[in-house]
Design an enzyme around this catalytic site. Structure first.
Site, PDB file in Angstrom:
ATOM      1  N   TYR A   1       0.473  -1.141   0.134  1.00  0.00           N
ATOM      2  CA  TYR A   1       0.266  -0.055  -0.253  1.00  0.00           C
ATOM      3  C   TYR A   1       0.574   0.943  -0.377  1.00  0.00           C
ATOM      4  CZ  TYR A   1      -3.533   3.507   1.240  1.00  0.00           C
ATOM      5  OH  TYR A   1      -4.706   4.649   1.502  1.00  0.00           O
TER       6      TYR A   1
ATOM      7  N   LEU B   1     -32.572  14.205  19.188  1.00  0.00           N
ATOM      8  CA  LEU B   1     -33.661  13.043  19.536  1.00  0.00           C
ATOM      9  C   LEU B   1     -34.687  12.797  20.351  1.00  0.00           C
ATOM     10  CD1 LEU B   1     -32.179  10.181  17.133  1.00  0.00           C
ATOM     11  CD2 LEU B   1     -33.525  11.068  16.662  1.00  0.00           C
TER      12      LEU B   1
ATOM     13  N   GLU C   1     -31.575   1.000  14.435  1.00  0.00           N
ATOM     14  CA  GLU C   1     -29.872   0.834  14.603  1.00  0.00           C
ATOM     15  C   GLU C   1     -29.655   1.179  15.673  1.00  0.00           C
ATOM     16  OE1 GLU C   1     -29.655   4.811  12.165  1.00  0.00           O
ATOM     17  OE2 GLU C   1     -30.615   4.059  10.622  1.00  0.00           O
TER      18      GLU C   1
ATOM     19  N   LYS D   1     -27.485   2.984  18.856  1.00  0.00           N
ATOM     20  CA  LYS D   1     -27.033   4.453  19.205  1.00  0.00           C
ATOM     21  C   LYS D   1     -25.645   4.860  19.010  1.00  0.00           C
ATOM     22  CE  LYS D   1     -28.702   8.515  21.108  1.00  0.00           C
ATOM     23  NZ  LYS D   1     -27.116   9.646  21.769  1.00  0.00           N
TER      24      LYS D   1
ATOM     25  N   ARG E   1     -22.492  19.386  13.890  1.00  0.00           N
ATOM     26  CA  ARG E   1     -23.686  18.995  14.716  1.00  0.00           C
ATOM     27  C   ARG E   1     -24.421  20.815  15.315  1.00  0.00           C
ATOM     28  NH1 ARG E   1     -27.409  18.440  18.707  1.00  0.00           N
ATOM     29  NH2 ARG E   1     -29.637  18.929  18.503  1.00  0.00           N
TER      30      ARG E   1
ATOM     31  N   CYS F   1       6.792  -0.173  46.387  1.00  0.00           N
ATOM     32  CA  CYS F   1       5.918  -0.733  44.971  1.00  0.00           C
ATOM     33  C   CYS F   1       5.557  -1.879  45.130  1.00  0.00           C
ATOM     34  CB  CYS F   1       6.873  -0.740  44.671  1.00  0.00           C
ATOM     35  SG  CYS F   1       6.772  -1.685  42.569  1.00  0.00           S
TER      36      CYS F   1
ATOM     37  N   CYS G   1      12.228  -3.778  38.143  1.00  0.00           N
ATOM     38  CA  CYS G   1      11.001  -4.069  38.715  1.00  0.00           C
ATOM     39  C   CYS G   1      10.589  -5.008  38.125  1.00  0.00           C
ATOM     40  CB  CYS G   1      10.342  -2.280  39.130  1.00  0.00           C
ATOM     41  SG  CYS G   1       8.568  -3.042  40.045  1.00  0.00           S
TER      42      CYS G   1
HETATM   43  S1  IVH Z   1     -30.369   9.814  13.363  1.00  0.00           S
HETATM   44  C1  IVH Z   1     -32.968  13.215  13.466  1.00  0.00           C
HETATM   45  N1  IVH Z   1     -28.901   7.846  13.724  1.00  0.00           N
HETATM   46  O1  IVH Z   1     -28.097  11.251  18.151  1.00  0.00           O
HETATM   47  C2  IVH Z   1     -32.204  12.240  13.323  1.00  0.00           C
HETATM   48  N2  IVH Z   1     -28.661   9.894  15.701  1.00  0.00           N
HETATM   49  O2  IVH Z   1     -29.882  12.968  19.517  1.00  0.00           O
HETATM   50  C3  IVH Z   1     -31.152  12.273  13.827  1.00  0.00           C
HETATM   51  N3  IVH Z   1     -26.680   9.539  16.570  1.00  0.00           N
HETATM   52  O3  IVH Z   1     -26.851  14.072  17.371  1.00  0.00           O
HETATM   53  C4  IVH Z   1     -30.084  11.110  13.887  1.00  0.00           C
HETATM   54  N4  IVH Z   1     -26.032   7.627  16.181  1.00  0.00           N
HETATM   55  O4  IVH Z   1     -24.913  11.824  16.812  1.00  0.00           O
HETATM   56  C5  IVH Z   1     -29.040   8.865  14.575  1.00  0.00           C
HETATM   57  N5  IVH Z   1     -27.629   5.640  14.535  1.00  0.00           N
HETATM   58  C6  IVH Z   1     -28.499   6.844  14.526  1.00  0.00           C
HETATM   59  C7  IVH Z   1     -27.199   7.715  15.680  1.00  0.00           C
HETATM   60  C8  IVH Z   1     -27.887   8.831  16.121  1.00  0.00           C
HETATM   61  C9  IVH Z   1     -26.180   8.188  17.263  1.00  0.00           C
HETATM   62  C10 IVH Z   1     -26.860  10.542  17.579  1.00  0.00           C
HETATM   63  C11 IVH Z   1     -26.628  11.514  17.017  1.00  0.00           C
HETATM   64  C12 IVH Z   1     -27.703  13.163  17.208  1.00  0.00           C
HETATM   65  C13 IVH Z   1     -27.897  12.146  18.290  1.00  0.00           C
HETATM   66  C14 IVH Z   1     -29.386  12.168  18.609  1.00  0.00           C
END
Ligand code: IVH
Length: 669
Positions: free
Chosen positions: A38, A85, A115, A117, A138, A409, A432
């Site tokens: 690479y 959210l 999904e 988080k 953000r 120690c 040591c």
């Molecule tokens: S969707 C309106 N998907 O959660 C939809 N967010 O409070 C917005 N986050 O600031 C986001 N995993 O940083 C989405 N699979 C995921 C996520 C995710 C983490 C975080 C994201 C966002 C916060 C929302």
């Protein structure tokens, strides 16, 4: 003159090939070529771009790290706000969310996509005509920082997309930038080593990294990315699930743990499974995200205030627990750092049983007034290692007393000391066993010599059985091959693999060798700085305190540590043995020069240049000039009226160069 077509094609082909290997390595984690191969491709591309700078494009793999440090990030306004959210920890709330969805949609014909988080930093990426143009944080959801140069360093994020559908050339992709747990631990280990402030958890480390003003520093940090949102105005994607699969096709990293759920019970099942599986993942998650799949239905649901009504964060329950602190013991780290550890009444916490927790240092214990016998709160944050965060004072048994930090120690009984201005104690005994092992583990670690197969367990075994006592011993380990093969858990193949990777470590560059030595406070970054100023180990060894301290980024603490390290004769001996073994103790640029490693002696007068000029020419090309002939000399340059050096060289059989030959040697190069 315009560059030849063949060159243009060659460059584009190289870029395509490198992109493909980046994708295989960083997104699929299935590389098909070695790092060396690479690097070779990359060097070839860099070389061609150097010759034809007019052909450099922003999407070239060479342009991931570029640009000058910024003073302040420009502000970007998000065309579509980056909403947060609504979230909750209870099943009841998720069911309530589901009821609301059903009542607004007036049907039960809808699906959810579940999904993970990710616990990282949300970013938005804008592609125009297939090229990554803007990367932004953000921020407050409406305006964020423009951090494009930093984003470009993340190798799993494509700089260029090549969709089959032209409508996908202009898109916005959102996702999470994060750092893996093991990378985070290593990063902090290195920071501790170089006396830098530690990050609290992987999320903070990722956020802190994206805020760095110098993309070169960002490039050194192990940032990762998962895409979870696609907006393509011109295309007709109908569901979120479909957009995830398109993101995958566009070669974005999309997490594999996604589930299309028909009802809220399936959502709850997904959540409770991950609640207990989360510790098995290589990165942190703090819940799941539930999204209504159909875009049309998302639109109907709309948003309230700052969060959409079609998505919900279903978090994992808190990872705090109350338990009893049975004991505080000291642990000895790699460089002799002493860390106090809490021994706890085992307690179940976020999927695992916790019986130990970090107490950081003496001051931390004092500040929280943590005493043996106390009832304490243990928390498992994003940072994997549980920690004691507070004491339940009401439950303190009578007759306890404050913790007194031991003076010795626990591994070797030697005295421990706390340097002024530092939070840690150190064991003062260089021999040591904990330190001996720690130094070897550090030498073998990924950032240093990267010796695969030489992890903690193997080092412990080899040290305890007296095969090795220091890192130089590794390079004569091959002499004991027969004995190694006989050891428990070892065989012909594993021994050979280990010996091979030890042998390969000799190719690692000078700064990694210096880092590998484990000089206190010398992290990889500082090692790099030192090695570019002091081009070989002898220069570094002889560097004076004042000279060191006048170097960029190097303060009194580091300068003192270096001087102290090189004034210890054990260390000098060790370095000499490593030199003999063939490790690189010279900067790559010099080591790669045509005359590097060659020593010249001059005798008699040259016609075309003075002695001083000859010396300059030799040194410029990486060679050295000695004043007298010995068997270590590679060439004797013979001018007019040579002296006795000529006889001596002849006796020793040292090759002779006349002036013409010497000039040829320095001209060609
Ligand atoms: S969707 C309106 N998907 O959660 C939809 N967010 O409070 C917005 N986050 O600031 C986001 N995993 O940083 C989405 N699979 C995921 C996520 C995710 C983490 C975080 C994201 C966002 C916060 C929302």
């Amino acid at each position: 003159m315009a560059p030849p077509k063949t060159i243009i094609e060659k460059i584009e082909k190289l870029r395509e090939t490198i992109r493909e290997h980046d994708y295989r390595y960083y997104v699929l984690a299935e590389p098909i070529i070695s790092d060396e191969e690479y690097d070779k491709l990359m060097r070839e591309l860099i070389e061609l771009e150097k010759q034809y700078p007019e052909l450099i494009t922003p999407d070239s793999p060479t342009q991931r790290v570029g640009g000058e440090p910024t003073k302040k990030f420009p502000v970007v306004t998000h065309k579509i706000p980056m909403l947060s959210l609504s979230n909750s920890y209870t099943e009841e709330d998720v069911k309530e969310f589901d009821r609301r969805v059903r009542s607004i949609l007036k049907t039960s014909d809808y699906e959810y996509v579940c999904e993970l988080k990710f616990d990282g930093v949300a970013v938005s990426l804008h592609y125009e005509n297939g090229l990554l143009k803007v990367g932004a944080t953000r921020g407050d959801g409406f305006q964020g920082d423009e951090i494009t140069a930093n984003i470009k360093t993340i190798r799993s994020i494509p700089l260029k997309i090549s969709p089959a559908d032209r409508n996908l050339l202009d898109i916005e992709v959102r996702g999470e930038v994060f750092i893996k747990k093991e990378d985070f631990l290593r990063m902090n280990e290195e920071r501790e080593f170089s006396g830098e402030k530690l990050f609290v958890n992987p999320r903070n480390a990722a956020a802190g990294t994206l805020k760095l003003q110098d993309p070169k520093l960002v490039a050194e940090r192990p940032l990762n990315f998962f895409a979870y949102y696609l907006r393509a105005e011109k295309s007709e994607i109908k569901t979120h699930f479909e957009s995830l699969s398109i993101l995958r096709k566009l070669k974005f990293p999309v997490n594999e743990n996604i589930k299309l759920c028909k009802n809220v019970d399936e959502v709850i099942e997904f959540w409770s499974n991950w609640q207990y599986q989360r510790d098995k993942l290589p990165y942190d998650i703090d819940g799941i995200v539930v999204k209504v799949n159909s875009f049309r239905q998302q639109e109907i649901l709309g948003a309230i205030a700052k969060s959409p009504r079609w998505a919900f964060a279903f978090k994992f329950s808190s990872r705090k627990a109350e338990t009893k602190l049975n004991d505080i013991k000291l642990q000895v780290g790699r460089v002799g750092t002493i860390t106090p550890v809490a021994y706890l009444q085992p307690v179940f916490l976020g999927g695992t049983t916790v019986s130990r927790a970090s107490l950081y240092n003496e001051d931390y214990i004092k500040e929280l007034d943590i005493r043996i016998g106390d009832t304490v709160i243990v928390e498992k944050g994003g940072d994997v290692i549980p920690k004691v965060t507070s004491v339940v004072k009401e439950k303190r048994p009578p007759h306890t007393s404050g913790f007194v930090f031991p003076k010795k120690c626990p591994e070797c009984g030697a005295k421990i000391y706390r340097p002024e201005g530092e939070a840690n104690y150190y064991c003062e005994n260089n021999e040591c066993p904990a330190q001996v092992k720690g130094r070897i583990i550090h030498w073998a670690s990924r950032g240093a010599m990267d010796i695969t197969g030489l992890g903690e367990a193997v080092v412990n075994q080899l040290v305890e059985l007296k095969f090795i006592r220091n890192v130089a011993d590794l390079y004569s380990l091959y002499k004991q091959r027969d004995k190694l093969v006989q050891l428990e858990r070892w065989g012909e193949k594993s021994v050979q693999n280990l010996l091979d990777s030890i042998e390969n470590s000799k190719q690692k560059p000078y700064h990694r060798v210096v880092f590998g030595l484990g000089i206190r406070h010398i992290g990889i970054g500082i090692a790099q700085i030192l090695c570019s100023k002091y081009n070989n180990i002898d220069m570094l060894m002889n560097a004076k305190y004042d000279d060191l301290q006048s170097t960029y980024e190097i303060g009194p603490k580091i300068a003192e540590s270096i001087v102290r390290y090189f004034s210890d004769s054990h260390n000098i001996k060790l370095i000499n043995r490593l030199k003999e073994a063939g490790l690189k103790f010279e900067a790559e640029s010099l080591a790669n020069l045509p005359l590097s490693g060659k020593t010249f002696v001059l005798t008699g007068a040259l016609e075309s240049m003075t002695r001083e000029e000859a010396k300059e020419n030799i040194e410029r090309l990486g060679g050295k000039v000695a004043s007298s002939v010995s068997k270590n000399v590679d060439y004797l340059i013979v001018g007019e009226e040579p002296g006795s050096k000529l006889d001596k060289a002849k006796k020793l059989g040292i090759p002779l160069l006349n002036e013409a030959e010497f000039i040829k040697m320095i001209k060609v190069k």
